[in-house]
Every structure is written in C-alpha cells, then in structure tokens.
Scaffold this motif. Structure first.
Motif, PDB file in Angstrom:
ATOM      1  N   THR A 238       8.237   6.195   6.243  1.00 44.32           N
ATOM      2  CA  THR A 238       8.747   5.906   4.907  1.00 44.32           C
ATOM      3  C   THR A 238       9.377   4.524   4.860  1.00 44.32           C
ATOM      4  O   THR A 238       9.186   3.764   3.893  1.00 44.32           O
ATOM      5  CB  THR A 238       9.775   6.974   4.485  1.00 44.32           C
ATOM      6  OG1 THR A 238       9.160   8.264   4.528  1.00 44.32           O
ATOM      7  CG2 THR A 238      10.280   6.712   3.076  1.00 44.32           C
ATOM      8  N   PHE A 239      10.117   4.163   5.908  1.00 46.52           N
ATOM      9  CA  PHE A 239      10.755   2.848   5.961  1.00 46.52           C
ATOM     10  C   PHE A 239       9.705   1.731   5.888  1.00 46.52           C
ATOM     11  O   PHE A 239       9.857   0.767   5.123  1.00 46.52           O
ATOM     12  CB  PHE A 239      11.573   2.711   7.241  1.00 46.52           C
ATOM     13  CG  PHE A 239      12.113   1.323   7.475  1.00 46.52           C
ATOM     14  CD1 PHE A 239      13.234   0.872   6.790  1.00 46.52           C
ATOM     15  CD2 PHE A 239      11.506   0.467   8.389  1.00 46.52           C
ATOM     16  CE1 PHE A 239      13.729  -0.408   6.988  1.00 46.52           C
ATOM     17  CE2 PHE A 239      11.990  -0.814   8.595  1.00 46.52           C
ATOM     18  CZ  PHE A 239      13.110  -1.248   7.890  1.00 46.52           C
ATOM     19  N   PHE A 240       8.629   1.856   6.663  1.00 46.22           N
ATOM     20  CA  PHE A 240       7.592   0.825   6.642  1.00 46.22           C
ATOM     21  C   PHE A 240       6.895   0.774   5.283  1.00 46.22           C
ATOM     22  O   PHE A 240       6.530  -0.311   4.804  1.00 46.22           O
ATOM     23  CB  PHE A 240       6.583   1.065   7.759  1.00 46.22           C
ATOM     24  CG  PHE A 240       7.056   0.604   9.101  1.00 46.22           C
ATOM     25  CD1 PHE A 240       7.296  -0.743   9.344  1.00 46.22           C
ATOM     26  CD2 PHE A 240       7.287   1.510  10.135  1.00 46.22           C
ATOM     27  CE1 PHE A 240       7.738  -1.188  10.580  1.00 46.22           C
ATOM     28  CE2 PHE A 240       7.735   1.081  11.374  1.00 46.22           C
ATOM     29  CZ  PHE A 240       7.960  -0.277  11.595  1.00 46.22           C
ATOM     30  N   ALA A 241       6.705   1.922   4.653  1.00 48.06           N
ATOM     31  CA  ALA A 241       6.116   1.940   3.311  1.00 48.06           C
ATOM     32  C   ALA A 241       7.016   1.216   2.322  1.00 48.06           C
ATOM     33  O   ALA A 241       6.538   0.480   1.449  1.00 48.06           O
ATOM     34  CB  ALA A 241       5.878   3.383   2.857  1.00 48.06           C
ATOM     35  N   VAL A 242       8.332   1.407   2.470  1.00 51.50           N
ATOM     36  CA  VAL A 242       9.292   0.726   1.595  1.00 51.50           C
ATOM     37  C   VAL A 242       9.239  -0.776   1.816  1.00 51.50           C
ATOM     38  O   VAL A 242       9.269  -1.569   0.857  1.00 51.50           O
ATOM     39  CB  VAL A 242      10.712   1.272   1.842  1.00 51.50           C
ATOM     40  CG1 VAL A 242      11.750   0.418   1.120  1.00 51.50           C
ATOM     41  CG2 VAL A 242      10.806   2.722   1.397  1.00 51.50           C
ATOM     42  N   VAL A 243       9.174  -1.216   3.077  1.00 52.65           N
ATOM     43  CA  VAL A 243       9.102  -2.651   3.375  1.00 52.65           C
ATOM     44  C   VAL A 243       7.847  -3.255   2.753  1.00 52.65           C
ATOM     45  O   VAL A 243       7.888  -4.321   2.126  1.00 52.65           O
ATOM     46  CB  VAL A 243       9.134  -2.891   4.898  1.00 52.65           C
ATOM     47  CG1 VAL A 243       8.829  -4.354   5.223  1.00 52.65           C
ATOM     48  CG2 VAL A 243      10.493  -2.497   5.466  1.00 52.65           C
ATOM     49  N   LEU A 244       6.713  -2.574   2.920  1.00 52.98           N
ATOM     50  CA  LEU A 244       5.459  -3.080   2.366  1.00 52.98           C
ATOM     51  C   LEU A 244       5.509  -3.179   0.843  1.00 52.98           C
ATOM     52  O   LEU A 244       5.033  -4.147   0.255  1.00 52.98           O
ATOM     53  CB  LEU A 244       4.290  -2.175   2.784  1.00 52.98           C
ATOM     54  CG  LEU A 244       3.882  -2.209   4.257  1.00 52.98           C
ATOM     55  CD1 LEU A 244       2.850  -1.127   4.541  1.00 52.98           C
ATOM     56  CD2 LEU A 244       3.328  -3.584   4.630  1.00 52.98           C
TER      57      LEU A 244
END
Length: 325
Positions: free
Chosen positions: A183-189
């Motif tokens: 989820t964190f990486f999706a938010v960054v993207l």
C-alpha cells in the motif's frame, strides 16, 4: 463467588481473532473472574452492553478491530445502559488490522498476554493506570442518525488509501506487514510520483472543510486526519495542541506538501511552523462537505455529500486503561 472483575467483549470475525480466539476462550475458562461475551455483528453490541451493564464490571476489555471498538464506544456513549458513575474504564486488545486505538493505549503484541496483564491489574486499584480520552462525535452526512463515537477519522486521500488497502490489498491474503508495504508503494506511485493507473488508489475528490481558526479550506487533499489520540497514523505527535480538542491535519494534493508534512512528522515538528499546503489546527467542531467523498471513523465508512456535510464535535471523554511500555 463475587461478580466478575472484567468483562471481555469479543468479535470472533476480527482479523486477529481468527487465530487467537481459541486461546482467548481457553484463558477465560481458566479465569472465572472474566465474563466473556461474543458478538459477530455490530448490531449485537447494544444487547451485549445491556447484559454487561447488569454484570457491573470493574473493567471492560474490547477484543476486536477498530470498527468493533468504535461500535462499543458508541453504545457506551449513546446507549444509556450504565447508571451515572458506573461506566467502566475501557481497555483494548490488539486484534484487528490497524489497532490504532490499542497502540495509543500502549497495548501491543500477543492479545492473550495483554489480557493476562489486564486481569492482574484489575486485582488492584486501577486508578494509576487510567487515562481520559476525548471522543469524536460524528453526525450528519448521507447516513444521518444518532452521533457515532470514535477516536480517529481519516478522509480525502487517506480514506481512499485505507479503502484501497482494505478492498484491494487485504483480499490477497498476505501478511499485514507486506500488505502495508505494498500500500505504501502504491501511495508513493500515485501521490508523490503522480502515476495514474487502475490498480492504484483514485484521485481524491474536492472537499470543503470548515475549521474554527482556519475558516473554510477547499481543495483536493492527499491526507485528512482528525483525532483525539495522542499519536497520529505516522506515530508523530502534534505540537502546540490544547488537551481535549480535536486535532486536525490536512495536506493538499501536492508532492512538496506531502514531503514537507512527512519530514516534519518524523522530526516531531508537525504543527510548530506554517508550511504551504499543510493545515494543522485544533477545534471543538469541524464540518466536511464533498461530492460523495468518503471518510472513515475507526473502521466505519461515511460519505460527505454536497448539502449534507459531516459534522465532527467533541464528545464526553471516556476512561481507558493504559499499559506501561
């Protein structure tokens, strides 16, 4: 035998309880001073509280996720089940996906171990371990009805992220830690790099937020949080806040604003200085209006509509048991 010193209210469907409930049931069978009441749906918590009020426990322990805790707190506040002065202090076991409330109260790790510590504490005077927590009362919005009581509200992009994690990532069946990293990486993207794709969280919808000192704030917000908890989602504390007020943070949908807020939180300086696109306030009342924009109060989702705003107000404080670290 005297009355039970502790009542344990469990939701067997909470994520952590799927594996832990047999151990918790075994623990309660070995400790007759624990009255264990199980519910499977939020609608059953009202009847549960009626029974619990007759038991008159010294301590009420809630064993479930944030949504179960929110439903129980709402019944404690609105239900009128307990006579004046008889509402028991509340403790929360870490049995859900996020457990923000349990973490704020210093309860973490194995829920059976935490329950054992609470049982030991209840043999003595609980006063040194009690803390008052101001509640948030949510009313209005598309659902209407009686005020719902909670301690942490996420809205705008934050609510979209929470729903994305709940509806898209958790069903993959991965461990919580891996789910949160994805989820964190999706938010960054999505929010930092600006990538748009169907598999990423959606664009935040425009909101109009009314806060006492700031007046009306409008725009798209990557993060909106209102809480009475001492610590926010990023484990940072707001500085310069009056105790007992609603703590409000909104970060506009701009990469620079997000980065500044994140760094300030890590450094413990959020709220100390003004930053462009970062709004930090305290208030006794907040209203949120949007075009079908979702907000989440302790696990339950509400919709802020045009002409049907959501109102957040301070509610009467409740007493909680805080475990020492």
């Amino acid at each position: 035998m005297g009355r039970p010193r502790i009542t344990l209210l469990s939701n067997p469907r909470s994520t952590g309880n799927v594996a832990q409930l047999p151990r918790i049931r075994a623990f309660c069978a070995e400790h007759p001073d624990v009255f264990h009441y199980e519910v499977e749906h939020a609608e059953q918590i009202g009847d549960a509280m009626k029974t619990i009020a007759r038991v008159k426990p010294k301590l009420l322990v809630i064993n479930g996720g944030d949504g179960t805790v929110q439903a129980a707190l709402t019944e404690l506040h609105n239900g009128g089940h307990f006579a004046d002065g008889e509402v028991p202090p509340v403790a929360v076991l870490p049995s859900g996906k996020t457990n923000l409330i349990a973490m704020d109260l210093g309860v973490h790790g194995d829920p059976v171990t935490s329950l054992a510590r609470l049982v030991a504490l209840a043999q003595h005077d609980l006063t040194p371990h009690l803390v008052a927590r101001q509640m948030i009362a949510l009313s209005g919005g598309a659902k209407g009805g009686k005020p719902v009581i909670g301690m942490f509200l996420g809205g705008a992009g934050l609510a979209d992220i929470m729903l994305y994690c709940r509806n898209r990532i958790y069903p993959l069946g991965l461990p919580n830690g891996i789910s949160h990293v994805l989820t964190f990486f999706a938010v960054v993207l999505r929010q930092v790099i600006g990538l748009k794709a169907k598999f990423l969280p959606p664009d935040p919808r425009p909101l109009s937020i009314s806060v006492r000192r700031e007046g009306v704030i409008t725009g798209r917000f990557a993060l909106l949080a209102v809480t009475t908890l001492e610590k926010l989602l990023l484990s940072g504390e707001l500085n310069g806040q009056r105790q007992g007020t609603l703590k409000f943070v909104a970060v506009e949908q701009r990469a620079g604003s997000l980065l500044n807020a994140f760094v300030a939180t890590l450094r413990g300086r959020l709220g100390r200085t003004k930053m462009a696109g970062v709004h930090v306030e305290e208030a006794d009342e907040i209203s949120i209006e949007g075009d079908s924009s979702q907000v989440i109060l302790d696990g339950e989702t509400f919709s802020a509509e045009i002409g049907m705003p959501i109102f957040l107000r301070r509610a009467s404080p409740l007493s909680f048991v805080r475990l020492a670290a």
